[in-house]
Design a protein around this motif. Structure first.
Motif, mmCIF file in Angstrom:
data_model
loop_
_atom_site.group_PDB
_atom_site.id
_atom_site.type_symbol
_atom_site.label_atom_id
_atom_site.label_comp_id
_atom_site.label_asym_id
_atom_site.label_seq_id
_atom_site.Cartn_x
_atom_site.Cartn_y
_atom_site.Cartn_z
ATOM 1 N N ASP A 172 -2.180 10.829 4.871
ATOM 2 C CA ASP A 172 -3.269 10.288 4.058
ATOM 3 C C ASP A 172 -3.626 8.847 4.417
ATOM 4 O O ASP A 172 -4.521 8.261 3.807
ATOM 5 C CB ASP A 172 -2.899 10.345 2.572
ATOM 6 C CG ASP A 172 -2.824 11.775 2.050
ATOM 7 O OD1 ASP A 172 -3.565 12.628 2.573
ATOM 8 O OD2 ASP A 172 -2.018 12.030 1.129
ATOM 9 N N THR A 173 -2.929 8.269 5.376
ATOM 10 C CA THR A 173 -3.184 6.886 5.766
ATOM 11 C C THR A 173 -4.396 6.804 6.687
ATOM 12 O O THR A 173 -4.465 7.499 7.704
ATOM 13 C CB THR A 173 -1.958 6.284 6.489
ATOM 14 O OG1 THR A 173 -0.851 6.276 5.591
ATOM 15 C CG2 THR A 173 -2.229 4.861 6.946
ATOM 16 N N SER A 174 -5.345 5.969 6.313
ATOM 17 C CA SER A 174 -6.554 5.794 7.126
ATOM 18 C C SER A 174 -6.427 4.559 8.004
ATOM 19 O O SER A 174 -5.555 3.705 7.795
ATOM 20 C CB SER A 174 -7.774 5.638 6.214
ATOM 21 O OG SER A 174 -7.691 4.420 5.479
ATOM 22 N N THR A 194 3.278 4.256 4.812
ATOM 23 C CA THR A 194 3.103 4.184 6.264
ATOM 24 C C THR A 194 2.494 2.865 6.729
ATOM 25 O O THR A 194 3.066 2.159 7.571
ATOM 26 C CB THR A 194 2.233 5.357 6.758
ATOM 27 O OG1 THR A 194 2.864 6.579 6.392
ATOM 28 C CG2 THR A 194 2.059 5.305 8.266
ATOM 29 N N GLY A 201 5.861 7.580 2.350
ATOM 30 C CA GLY A 201 4.782 7.260 1.422
ATOM 31 C C GLY A 201 4.256 5.852 1.539
ATOM 32 O O GLY A 201 3.418 5.434 0.737
ATOM 33 N N ASP A 239 0.846 -1.189 0.000
ATOM 34 C CA ASP A 239 0.000 0.000 0.000
ATOM 35 C C ASP A 239 0.884 1.242 0.000
ATOM 36 O O ASP A 239 1.921 1.266 0.677
ATOM 37 C CB ASP A 239 -0.904 0.009 1.244
ATOM 38 C CG ASP A 239 -1.780 1.241 1.304
ATOM 39 O OD1 ASP A 239 -2.806 1.258 0.612
ATOM 40 O OD2 ASP A 239 -1.434 2.183 2.044
ATOM 41 N N MET A 240 0.510 2.239 -0.777
ATOM 42 C CA MET A 240 1.257 3.491 -0.802
ATOM 43 C C MET A 240 0.357 4.654 -0.398
ATOM 44 O O MET A 240 -0.541 5.053 -1.142
ATOM 45 C CB MET A 240 1.859 3.756 -2.193
ATOM 46 C CG MET A 240 3.057 2.900 -2.509
ATOM 47 S SD MET A 240 4.021 3.491 -3.932
ATOM 48 C CE MET A 240 4.752 4.987 -3.232
ATOM 49 N N HIS A 241 0.579 5.146 0.820
ATOM 50 C CA HIS A 241 -0.089 6.351 1.291
ATOM 51 C C HIS A 241 0.882 7.080 2.215
ATOM 52 O O HIS A 241 1.587 6.446 3.001
ATOM 53 C CB HIS A 241 -1.373 6.041 2.069
ATOM 54 C CG HIS A 241 -2.533 5.664 1.202
ATOM 55 N ND1 HIS A 241 -2.885 4.357 0.952
ATOM 56 C CD2 HIS A 241 -3.427 6.432 0.524
ATOM 57 C CE1 HIS A 241 -3.954 4.325 0.156
ATOM 58 N NE2 HIS A 241 -4.295 5.571 -0.114
ATOM 59 N N SER A 242 0.902 8.398 2.136
ATOM 60 C CA SER A 242 1.713 9.168 3.079
ATOM 61 C C SER A 242 1.105 9.050 4.473
ATOM 62 O O SER A 242 -0.032 8.600 4.648
ATOM 63 C CB SER A 242 1.749 10.640 2.653
ATOM 64 O OG SER A 242 0.458 11.228 2.792
ATOM 65 N N ASP A 264 -6.664 1.570 5.910
ATOM 66 C CA ASP A 264 -5.392 1.180 5.305
ATOM 67 C C ASP A 264 -4.554 0.368 6.290
ATOM 68 O O ASP A 264 -3.958 -0.649 5.919
ATOM 69 C CB ASP A 264 -4.594 2.421 4.866
ATOM 70 C CG ASP A 264 -5.287 3.237 3.787
ATOM 71 O OD1 ASP A 264 -5.997 2.629 2.958
ATOM 72 O OD2 ASP A 264 -5.119 4.468 3.779
#
Length: 238
Positions: A99-101, A154, A152, A93-96, A104
């Motif tokens: 932006d990570t929920s 997390t 990116g 998974d790629m999220h900063s 996620d």
């Protein structure tokens, strides 16, 4: 007679056997003379599935603990022992960070940590009963252990970081039973999916599934008492 034949050889379990790395690991183990049972996702046909007289595929939902228990019981009834297990199932998974929920986080924890935990727990119980113990191999991740590499990613990095602690626990509790856990840590793997996702990258700098499989075979063939708390970094030039 067939049961005795199985016990004369080394037996291996590979989860995620239909993936790019899984296929390479299965092929390498078979070339080395192992009997291999590889798990695949239920209901998914694989036209490129490994075909070999010493290989059997087993549909398994690796998030279902009862299904895993049934799988290990089946494997032991058929093979007698499990000398080596490569637990290769996981997700990315790629999220900063901002932006990570939580969704996620939960998804990555389920795919990367929980699947490894429940599979290794069941295999550990079996290996403790075996006179020669056994080896459990996990797949870590560079972003989980290298400073600055998790940007990116997390949820992915957090879930993979627990794999290293899980291996530590297994090595502590398995020391008296010759049960050992090792972790391989690849960087970017040269797969069709990664090439499509990063078309402008220099693919020659990546590590191939075959190279990783060679290192996994090396770990599989070591006596558990010799290789203790092994973390093998396979970064290539990435």
């Amino acid at each position: 007679m067939q049961q005795n034949l199985h016990n004369m050889k080394k037996n291996a379990v590979v989860t995620g056997a239909a993936g790019n790395l899984g296929k390479a690991v299965v092929r390498k183990l078979l070339e080395a003379g192992y009997w291999v049972i590889g798990t695949i996702s239920p209901g998914k046909d694989d036209p490129e599935q490994v075909s070999h007289p010493n290989f059997e595929s087993y549909p398994l939902d690796v998030t279902d603990q009862k299904a895993i228990n049934d799988f290990i019981h089946y494997t032991v009834a058929k093979m007698g022992q499990i000398h080596f297990s490569a637990l290769l199932v996981g997700g990315f998974d790629m999220h900063s960070f901002e932006d990570t929920s939580l969704e996620d986080i939960h998804k990555m924890m389920k795919l990367n940590f929980e699947t490894a935990f429940i599979s290794s727990q069941t295999i550990f119980k079996q290996m403790k009963q075996q006179p020669t113990g056994g080896i459990i191999l996990f797949v870590g991740a560079k972003p989980a252990i290298e400073k600055g590499a998790s940007k990116g990613m997390t949820a992915y990095a957090l879930s993979k970081s627990l794999i290293f602690k899980l291996a530590e626990h297994i090595n502590t509790e398995g020391a008296d039973y010759q049960v050992q856990a090792s972790v391989i840590v690849p960087s970017v793997i040269d797969t069709p999916q990664n090439r499509k996702a990063m078309p402008n990258a220099d693919f020659s700098q990546w590590i191939t599934p075959e190279q990783i499989a060679e290192s996994i075979l090396f770990l599989a063939n070591q006596p558990p008492r010799l290789m203790h708390e092994t973390i093998l970094k396979l970064y290539g030039n990435a």
